[in-house]
Design a protein around this motif. Structure first.
Motif, mmCIF file in Angstrom:
data_model
loop_
_atom_site.group_PDB
_atom_site.id
_atom_site.type_symbol
_atom_site.label_atom_id
_atom_site.label_comp_id
_atom_site.label_asym_id
_atom_site.label_seq_id
_atom_site.Cartn_x
_atom_site.Cartn_y
_atom_site.Cartn_z
ATOM 1 N N MET A 171 1.630 -7.512 1.859
ATOM 2 C CA MET A 171 1.455 -6.496 0.804
ATOM 3 C C MET A 171 2.045 -5.148 1.247
ATOM 4 O O MET A 171 1.854 -4.742 2.380
ATOM 5 C CB MET A 171 -0.039 -6.330 0.519
ATOM 6 N N ASN A 172 2.759 -4.504 0.370
ATOM 7 C CA ASN A 172 3.405 -3.235 0.720
ATOM 8 C C ASN A 172 2.421 -2.065 0.549
ATOM 9 O O ASN A 172 1.993 -1.773 -0.561
ATOM 10 C CB ASN A 172 4.618 -3.075 -0.209
ATOM 11 N N SER A 173 2.052 -1.402 1.703
ATOM 12 C CA SER A 173 1.019 -0.363 1.613
ATOM 13 C C SER A 173 1.496 0.837 0.804
ATOM 14 O O SER A 173 0.720 1.530 0.192
ATOM 15 C CB SER A 173 0.573 0.075 3.008
ATOM 16 N N SER A 176 2.932 0.797 -1.920
ATOM 17 C CA SER A 176 2.695 0.574 -3.348
ATOM 18 C C SER A 176 1.270 0.949 -3.711
ATOM 19 O O SER A 176 0.938 1.081 -4.876
ATOM 20 C CB SER A 176 2.927 -0.891 -3.700
ATOM 21 N N ASN A 232 -1.230 -0.958 -3.300
ATOM 22 C CA ASN A 232 -1.975 -2.140 -3.735
ATOM 23 C C ASN A 232 -3.165 -2.452 -2.852
ATOM 24 O O ASN A 232 -4.148 -3.023 -3.301
ATOM 25 C CB ASN A 232 -1.041 -3.359 -3.774
ATOM 26 N N ASP A 233 -3.053 -2.120 -1.536
ATOM 27 C CA ASP A 233 -4.162 -2.458 -0.642
ATOM 28 C C ASP A 233 -5.195 -1.335 -0.581
ATOM 29 O O ASP A 233 -6.041 -1.312 0.289
ATOM 30 C CB ASP A 233 -3.639 -2.810 0.762
ATOM 31 N N ARG A 278 -3.704 2.214 -6.507
ATOM 32 C CA ARG A 278 -2.677 1.781 -7.473
ATOM 33 C C ARG A 278 -2.367 2.897 -8.457
ATOM 34 O O ARG A 278 -1.228 3.124 -8.817
ATOM 35 C CB ARG A 278 -3.136 0.512 -8.205
ATOM 36 N N TRP A 280 1.311 4.690 -8.932
ATOM 37 C CA TRP A 280 1.966 4.729 -10.268
ATOM 38 C C TRP A 280 2.277 6.176 -10.658
ATOM 39 O O TRP A 280 3.387 6.504 -11.069
ATOM 40 C CB TRP A 280 1.035 4.079 -11.292
#
Ligand SMILES: CC(C)=CCC/C(C)=C/CC/C(C)=C/C=C/C(C)=C/C=C/C=C(C)/C=C/C=C(C)/C=C/C=C(C)/C=C/CC(C)(C)O
Ligand SMILES: C[S@@+](CC[C@H](N)C(=O)[O-])C[C@H]1O[C@@H](n2cnc3c(N)ncnc32)[C@H](O)[C@@H]1O
Length: 374
Positions: free
Chosen positions: A1-3, A5, A7-8, A14, A18
């Motif tokens: 998972m790309n940190s 981004s 997402n984690d 998130r 965004w």
């Protein structure tokens, strides 16, 4: 998972990822400054960002106003550019450049063909200690010339640590070394002292010890509010000597006692039912700061009070002054950090204090107060 981004980091991570993709997109920025509903927000954000970019020029405009005595000159009444130039010893063009910059910052304002003090300039004149702070900032800015180098070497080793002699050479400093910082602290004490005195009723105590009390400006203010209180001051010997001189000239030496020593190596004198640490704790890294709190705890009787007053990190409405200003200031000084009230309360618990509470002050930007009970 790309940190990157987010997402984690859950829902908030998130959302931040965004939002940041959107805000950093040149296309979105172009749209936001043109679209009538987002334009005011975009303009405000752009101005805030510009202020961050340009901050040093604002500070240096202020420094020039203080160094030339421009604001004091205008306090006597409106003046023409020629008259200002003569009085502050600048060529007409230089004076006009400074006046225009100062007007843009609210320090002065124009009145027909003349110049008057602006509202920010007037507020500044009401707090003489701020001008002293501005005047010594050249030391801070010299150290911050290469902020990355300063961060890399862990702070200190520059002009500011030379000014605050105790910061990197614990407990050191002869009479001349301590004179400049002691005078700066005394000049900036009035605003702090009044807030602390409004926040805490020292009158209910019998004997008060001000630890790291400088040249006694705080105790001199306490003496006026609490005429029956016996006063003690503990500081490095060279600073204590300056306090003795102040107490003599204020006519309060009969009710004061000055102790010269280092709170990092010497015990604090017992027999005081209240102790203050005014702008002291944040000067020290965690281990020595905890040592000071333990020394205070050992000196107080059960039920005795410790009053801590200093600017703190994470202050609502004043977050920049904590981690951004004092964070970098203390880094340059070479010792200490601004702490949140929660961190200070945890340290008080670790030092053995039974309870502690944050007490409201009038201007938390400059000082907050925590009272600990032994
Ligand atoms: C009648 C009309 C027209 C309007 C009325 C509206 C109204 C109510 C206006 C209010 C105007 C007013 C009275 C404003 C008051 C402004 C005040 C009180 C401003 C105070 C500003 C304080 C500042 C900028 C403080 C700066 C402090 C600094 C930079 C402190 C630095 C401290 C250092 C470096 C400490 C070093 C010690 C160490 C080493 C960290 O231990
Ligand atoms: C930032 S000044 C605050 C002075 C004063 N409390 C005020 O608010 O104006 C910190 C004070 O702590 C004193 N200090 C620093 N290290 C000390 C030490 N090891 N023992 C005793 N005093 C010390 C300094 O001499 C200085 O007066």
């Amino acid at each position: 998972m790309n940190s990157s981004s987010g997402n984690d980091f859950g829902l908030r991570g998130r959302w931040i990822a965004w939002r940041n993709r959107l805000l950093s997109s040149p296309r979105f920025q172009r749209f936001a400054v043109r679209f009538p509903l987002t334009r005011p927000i975009a303009r405000t954000r752009a101005r805030d960002l510009f202020d961050l970019v340009a901050g040093f020029t604002y500070s240096q405009t202020l420094a020039a106003c203080v160094a030339t005595g421009l604001l004091e000159r205008l306090a006597d009444g409106p003046q023409t550019t020629e008259s200002v130039a003569r009085q502050i010893d600048l060529p007409r063009a230089g004076a006009e450049r400074l006046l225009r910059a100062a007007r843009a910052l609210g320090l002065v304002e124009s009145l027909g063909a003349a110049w008057a003090l602006g509202s920010a300039g007037a507020a500044l004149l009401g707090n003489r200690g701020i001008a002293e702070m501005i005047a010594h900032h050249h030391l801070l800015y010299a150290d911050l010339g290469d902020p990355v180098a300063l961060l890399r070497r862990g702070g200190g080793g520059g002009a500011l640590s030379g000014h605050w002699r105790y910061a990197e050479s614990a407990g050191e400093g002869d009479g001349t070394d301590v004179a400049a910082y002691s005078a700066l602290m005394a000049a900036s004490q009035p605003l702090i002292a009044q807030q602390v005195l409004d926040a805490y009723p020292f009158r209910k105590h019998r004997r008060l010890l001000d630890v790291g009390g400088g040249e006694g400006a705080f105790l001199a203010a306490v003496a006026q509010r609490a005429p029956a209180l016996e006063l003690g001051l503990f500081d490095l010997p060279a600073v204590g000597a300056r306090a003795s001189a102040r107490f003599d000239s204020a006519g309060i030496s009969a009710r004061t006692h000055v102790y010269g020593g280092s709170f990092l190596t010497d015990p604090l004198p017992p027999g005081y039912d209240a102790i203050t640490l005014i702008r002291v704790l944040h000067d020290h890294d965690d281990a020595p700061a905890l040592h000071v709190l333990r020394a205070v705890h050992a000196a107080l009787p059960p039920g005795g009070k410790l009053v801590i007053a200093e600017p703190m990190a994470g202050t609502p409405g004043a977050k920049r002054s904590g981690d951004a200003y004092f964070g970098l200031y203390l880094l340059a000084m070479g010792s200490g950090r601004p702490r949140t009230p929660r961190e200070i309360k945890a340290m008080l618990r670790a030092a053995g204090f039974a309870k502690s509470s944050l007490v409201a002050t009038a201007l938390p930007l400059t000082t907050r107060v925590i009272v600990g009970t032994r």
